[in-house]
Design a protein around this motif. Structure first.
Motif, PDB file in Angstrom:
ATOM      1  N   ALA A 150       0.832  -1.205   0.000  1.00  0.00           N
ATOM      2  CA  ALA A 150       0.000   0.000   0.000  1.00  0.00           C
ATOM      3  C   ALA A 150       0.870   1.261   0.000  1.00  0.00           C
ATOM      4  CB  ALA A 150      -0.921   0.001   1.214  1.00  0.00           C
ATOM      5  N   ALA A 151       1.982   1.219   0.721  1.00  0.00           N
ATOM      6  CA  ALA A 151       2.862   2.385   0.774  1.00  0.00           C
ATOM      7  C   ALA A 151       3.466   2.680  -0.598  1.00  0.00           C
ATOM      8  CB  ALA A 151       3.976   2.157   1.796  1.00  0.00           C
ATOM      9  N   GLN A 152       3.802   1.619  -1.342  1.00  0.00           N
ATOM     10  CA  GLN A 152       4.342   1.817  -2.684  1.00  0.00           C
ATOM     11  C   GLN A 152       3.280   2.420  -3.610  1.00  0.00           C
ATOM     12  OE1 GLN A 152       7.715   1.118  -3.291  1.00  0.00           O
ATOM     13  NE2 GLN A 152       7.637   0.777  -1.080  1.00  0.00           N
ATOM     14  N   LEU A 153       2.068   1.914  -3.505  1.00  0.00           N
ATOM     15  CA  LEU A 153       0.970   2.433  -4.318  1.00  0.00           C
ATOM     16  C   LEU A 153       0.691   3.898  -3.981  1.00  0.00           C
ATOM     17  CD1 LEU A 153      -1.294  -0.710  -4.039  1.00  0.00           C
ATOM     18  CD2 LEU A 153      -0.426   0.204  -6.195  1.00  0.00           C
ATOM     19  N   ARG A 154       0.782   4.224  -2.698  1.00  0.00           N
ATOM     20  CA  ARG A 154       0.588   5.617  -2.268  1.00  0.00           C
ATOM     21  C   ARG A 154       1.644   6.514  -2.897  1.00  0.00           C
ATOM     22  NH1 ARG A 154       3.199   6.264   3.077  1.00  0.00           N
ATOM     23  NH2 ARG A 154       4.932   6.353   1.605  1.00  0.00           N
ATOM     24  N   ASP A 155       2.911   6.069  -2.866  1.00  0.00           N
ATOM     25  CA  ASP A 155       3.993   6.867  -3.454  1.00  0.00           C
ATOM     26  C   ASP A 155       3.764   7.100  -4.946  1.00  0.00           C
ATOM     27  OD1 ASP A 155       5.181   6.835  -0.988  1.00  0.00           O
ATOM     28  OD2 ASP A 155       6.690   5.323  -1.501  1.00  0.00           O
ATOM     29  N   MET A 156       3.145   6.113  -5.596  1.00  0.00           N
ATOM     30  CA  MET A 156       2.920   6.197  -7.042  1.00  0.00           C
ATOM     31  C   MET A 156       1.688   7.011  -7.402  1.00  0.00           C
ATOM     32  SD  MET A 156       3.781   2.182  -7.739  1.00  0.00           S
ATOM     33  CE  MET A 156       3.403   2.161  -9.492  1.00  0.00           C
ATOM     34  N   PHE A 216       8.251   6.224 -12.850  1.00  0.00           N
ATOM     35  CA  PHE A 216       6.785   6.259 -12.929  1.00  0.00           C
ATOM     36  C   PHE A 216       6.244   7.545 -12.312  1.00  0.00           C
ATOM     37  CE2 PHE A 216       2.540   5.498 -11.330  1.00  0.00           C
ATOM     38  CZ  PHE A 216       1.922   4.802 -12.355  1.00  0.00           C
ATOM     39  N   ILE A 217       6.765   7.915 -11.158  1.00  0.00           N
ATOM     40  CA  ILE A 217       6.301   9.117 -10.466  1.00  0.00           C
ATOM     41  C   ILE A 217       6.535  10.362 -11.314  1.00  0.00           C
ATOM     42  CG2 ILE A 217       6.711  10.610  -8.458  1.00  0.00           C
ATOM     43  CD1 ILE A 217       7.302   8.012  -6.862  1.00  0.00           C
ATOM     44  N   ARG A 218       7.659  10.396 -12.025  1.00  0.00           N
ATOM     45  CA  ARG A 218       7.975  11.558 -12.877  1.00  0.00           C
ATOM     46  C   ARG A 218       7.021  11.672 -14.062  1.00  0.00           C
ATOM     47  NH1 ARG A 218      13.312   9.692 -12.327  1.00  0.00           N
ATOM     48  NH2 ARG A 218      13.303   8.964 -14.498  1.00  0.00           N
ATOM     49  N   THR A 220       3.907  12.110 -15.045  1.00  0.00           N
ATOM     50  CA  THR A 220       2.592  12.529 -14.520  1.00  0.00           C
ATOM     51  C   THR A 220       1.465  12.343 -15.521  1.00  0.00           C
ATOM     52  OG1 THR A 220       3.090  14.802 -15.198  1.00  0.00           O
ATOM     53  CG2 THR A 220       3.608  14.193 -12.925  1.00  0.00           C
ATOM     54  N   ALA A 221       1.802  12.123 -16.788  1.00  0.00           N
ATOM     55  CA  ALA A 221       0.757  11.956 -17.802  1.00  0.00           C
ATOM     56  C   ALA A 221       0.065  10.597 -17.695  1.00  0.00           C
ATOM     57  CB  ALA A 221       1.344  12.121 -19.201  1.00  0.00           C
ATOM     58  N   ILE A 222       0.668   9.660 -16.965  1.00  0.00           N
ATOM     59  CA  ILE A 222       0.054   8.344 -16.795  1.00  0.00           C
ATOM     60  C   ILE A 222      -1.168   8.489 -15.893  1.00  0.00           C
ATOM     61  CG2 ILE A 222       0.379   5.990 -15.944  1.00  0.00           C
ATOM     62  CD1 ILE A 222       3.401   6.389 -16.409  1.00  0.00           C
ATOM     63  N   ASP A 223      -2.319   8.018 -16.367  1.00  0.00           N
ATOM     64  CA  ASP A 223      -3.568   8.139 -15.612  1.00  0.00           C
ATOM     65  C   ASP A 223      -3.590   7.127 -14.467  1.00  0.00           C
ATOM     66  OD1 ASP A 223      -6.111   8.391 -14.625  1.00  0.00           O
ATOM     67  OD2 ASP A 223      -7.115   8.368 -16.577  1.00  0.00           O
ATOM     68  N   ARG A 224      -3.440   7.609 -13.255  1.00  0.00           N
ATOM     69  CA  ARG A 224      -3.413   6.728 -12.080  1.00  0.00           C
ATOM     70  C   ARG A 224      -4.765   6.070 -11.806  1.00  0.00           C
ATOM     71  NH1 ARG A 224       1.422   9.088 -13.268  1.00  0.00           N
ATOM     72  NH2 ARG A 224       2.883   9.022 -11.527  1.00  0.00           N
ATOM     73  N   GLU A 225      -5.842   6.739 -12.139  1.00  0.00           N
ATOM     74  CA  GLU A 225      -7.178   6.226 -11.803  1.00  0.00           C
ATOM     75  C   GLU A 225      -7.605   5.055 -12.680  1.00  0.00           C
ATOM     76  OE1 GLU A 225     -10.121   9.237 -11.590  1.00  0.00           O
ATOM     77  OE2 GLU A 225      -9.143  10.312  -9.945  1.00  0.00           O
ATOM     78  N   THR A 226      -7.061   4.980 -13.880  1.00  0.00           N
ATOM     79  CA  THR A 226      -7.454   3.905 -14.792  1.00  0.00           C
ATOM     80  C   THR A 226      -6.349   2.868 -14.978  1.00  0.00           C
ATOM     81  OG1 THR A 226      -6.698   5.152 -16.732  1.00  0.00           O
ATOM     82  CG2 THR A 226      -8.993   5.466 -16.053  1.00  0.00           C
ATOM     83  N   SER A 229      -3.306  -3.720 -13.845  1.00  0.00           N
ATOM     84  CA  SER A 229      -2.118  -4.553 -13.716  1.00  0.00           C
ATOM     85  C   SER A 229      -1.379  -4.655 -15.044  1.00  0.00           C
ATOM     86  CB  SER A 229      -2.524  -5.954 -13.235  1.00  0.00           C
ATOM     87  OG  SER A 229      -1.430  -6.827 -13.250  1.00  0.00           O
ATOM     88  N   ILE A 230      -2.127  -4.879 -16.120  1.00  0.00           N
ATOM     89  CA  ILE A 230      -1.519  -4.966 -17.452  1.00  0.00           C
ATOM     90  C   ILE A 230      -0.901  -3.621 -17.835  1.00  0.00           C
ATOM     91  CG2 ILE A 230      -2.011  -5.289 -19.905  1.00  0.00           C
ATOM     92  CD1 ILE A 230      -4.172  -7.300 -19.090  1.00  0.00           C
ATOM     93  N   GLY A 231      -1.607  -2.541 -17.495  1.00  0.00           N
ATOM     94  CA  GLY A 231      -1.099  -1.208 -17.802  1.00  0.00           C
ATOM     95  C   GLY A 231       0.221  -0.929 -17.110  1.00  0.00           C
ATOM     96  N   LEU A 232       0.355  -1.359 -15.860  1.00  0.00           N
ATOM     97  CA  LEU A 232       1.607  -1.145 -15.131  1.00  0.00           C
ATOM     98  C   LEU A 232       2.732  -1.966 -15.752  1.00  0.00           C
ATOM     99  CD1 LEU A 232       2.965   0.257 -12.733  1.00  0.00           C
ATOM    100  CD2 LEU A 232       2.455  -1.767 -11.363  1.00  0.00           C
ATOM    101  N   SER A 233       2.417  -3.193 -16.166  1.00  0.00           N
ATOM    102  CA  SER A 233       3.421  -4.027 -16.833  1.00  0.00           C
ATOM    103  C   SER A 233       3.888  -3.370 -18.126  1.00  0.00           C
ATOM    104  CB  SER A 233       2.848  -5.416 -17.128  1.00  0.00           C
ATOM    105  OG  SER A 233       2.548  -6.103 -15.927  1.00  0.00           O
TER     106      SER A 233
END
Length: 376
Positions: A150-156, A216-218, A220-226, A229-233
């Motif tokens: 959860a902490a990693q997801l929060r950072d992202m 990933f954090i840098r 910012t254009a990546i939509d976090r809400e959508t 798992s496949i998208g992260l891969s």
């Protein structure tokens, strides 16, 4: 344990209201089931009276308890949540089999079973989430995120929600809220796409996880809400290709530096005669520095395998006078294709030579007819 039906009903009558007792009797439970219920005190036995489970389902749970597949805490946990919702009973057989096969322990299994009534997944699906290590089953008929994940997801910047013990949900908008949720032992969950946490948990074991997370954090254009798992891969693949492409950039830059150093050692007339090569190689280096990510991964592999990538690209440039300066991308692409083709020819030739060597070796070996003795 008494198994006399009348005795069991008499004991239950002492701790239940008439309505609750009538409810239990109306289920027509077996003598053994009634005897098990009679073991428990008022606060517990009421759960059997108020269950929404069918008789057959509750009988299966009681048999599992009698056979010591589950313990008294498990049966009471299941009975308690069966008073609020009966949808979990469709998974009872899977629940029992998963314990017998030692896929999960009995306490975990019982919590997952009750969670199926409130989580948007099947029993098998929740078992897989828990087995992944990204989730744990809570004692409140739900599953929660492993706090490390959860902490990693929060950072992202992935949207998270939490639930207090009293059942109140709230969004985790900032780090202080997250830290407070962890401190209070609140259950933390993803707002969407639970399998995303499984992928993050797996990626956390990668040697370059921290680098990828920073990358990933840098972005910012990546939509976090959508993000799924496949998208992260996919994002990790882009990151890996970019890093690999950076190595190609470094290789070409180093070759260009060596080329210029060599030129500086030449006589003036040689330098003048190499002016065209100097200009083109400078353009090639500039192109590789600016747009390496557009090159396909297998072509990057081929270019990286070259002894001198800069020279190979320049030779390809000289061999084709059709392209203008703006077509370096095509030249680079063609260079990679030729390197790949050359490697395939080498592999084919090596395979043919190996096959020929085996055949010749077999032909050289003496042949003996069966049944004949050889003289030493």
């Amino acid at each position: 344990m008494t198994t006399n039906r009348e005795d069991s009903i008499a004991e239950l009558a002492e701790v239940l209201t008439k309505e609750q007792l009538a409810n239990i009797i109306s289920h027509n439970y077996s003598d053994q089931a009634l005897a098990v219920m009679a073991e428990f005190d008022r606060g517990y036995v009421e759960r059997f009276a108020n269950t929404l489970y069918e008789t057959e389902s509750m009988e299966k749970i009681i048999v599992a308890y009698r056979n010591r597949i589950i313990d008294w805490k498990d049966i009471l946990h299941i009975a308690e949540y069966s008073c609020y919702d009966y949808s979990s009973e469709e998974y009872i057989d899977q629940f029992i089999r998963s314990i017998e096969s030692k896929e999960v322990n009995h306490t975990t299994a019982a919590r997952i079973l009750t969670a199926t009534a409130y989580e948007p997944d099947t029993y098998k699906g929740l078992v897989e989430l828990v087995k992944s290590g990204a989730y744990y089953p809570t004692q409140y008929a739900s599953i929660g995120l492993n706090y490390r994940v959860a902490a990693q997801l929060r950072d992202m910047g992935i949207p998270l929600t939490a639930m207090r013990k009293e059942g109140i949900y709230y969004n985790l908008a900032d780090k202080s809220e997250f830290d407070e949720a962890v401190k209070n032992g609140d259950r933390i969950k993803l707002v969407k796409f639970p399998k995303l946490a499984v992928t993050v948990n797996e990626m956390m074991t990668y040697p370059d996880w921290q680098d990828f997370k920073a990358w990933f954090i840098r972005h910012t254009a990546i939509d976090r809400e959508t993000l799924t798992s496949i998208g992260l891969s996919d994002q990790y693949r882009y990151f890996s290709m970019e890093r690999y492409a950076d190595k190609l950039v470094e290789k070409v830059a180093a070759e260009h530096t060596a080329f210029i150093s060599d030129m500086k050692q030449r006589q003036p007339e040689e330098i003048i005669g190499s002016a065209y090569e100097i200009v083109i190689k400078e353009q090639i280096k500039a192109f590789m520095t600016e747009v390496p990510q557009i090159i396909h991964e297998n072509k990057v592999d081929a270019l990286m395998s070259s002894r001198n990538t800069l020279d190979d690209i320049y030779k390809e440039w000289l061999s084709d006078d059709v392209f203008a300066d703006t077509d370096i991308e095509i030249i680079v692409d063609n260079t990679a294709d030729k390197l790949i083709a050359a490697k395939e020819r080498e592999q084919k030739l090596a395979a043919e030579l190996a096959k020929k060597a085996v055949t010749e070796d077999m032909q050289d070996k003496p042949r003996f007819k069966p049944g004949k003795k050889t003289r030493r």
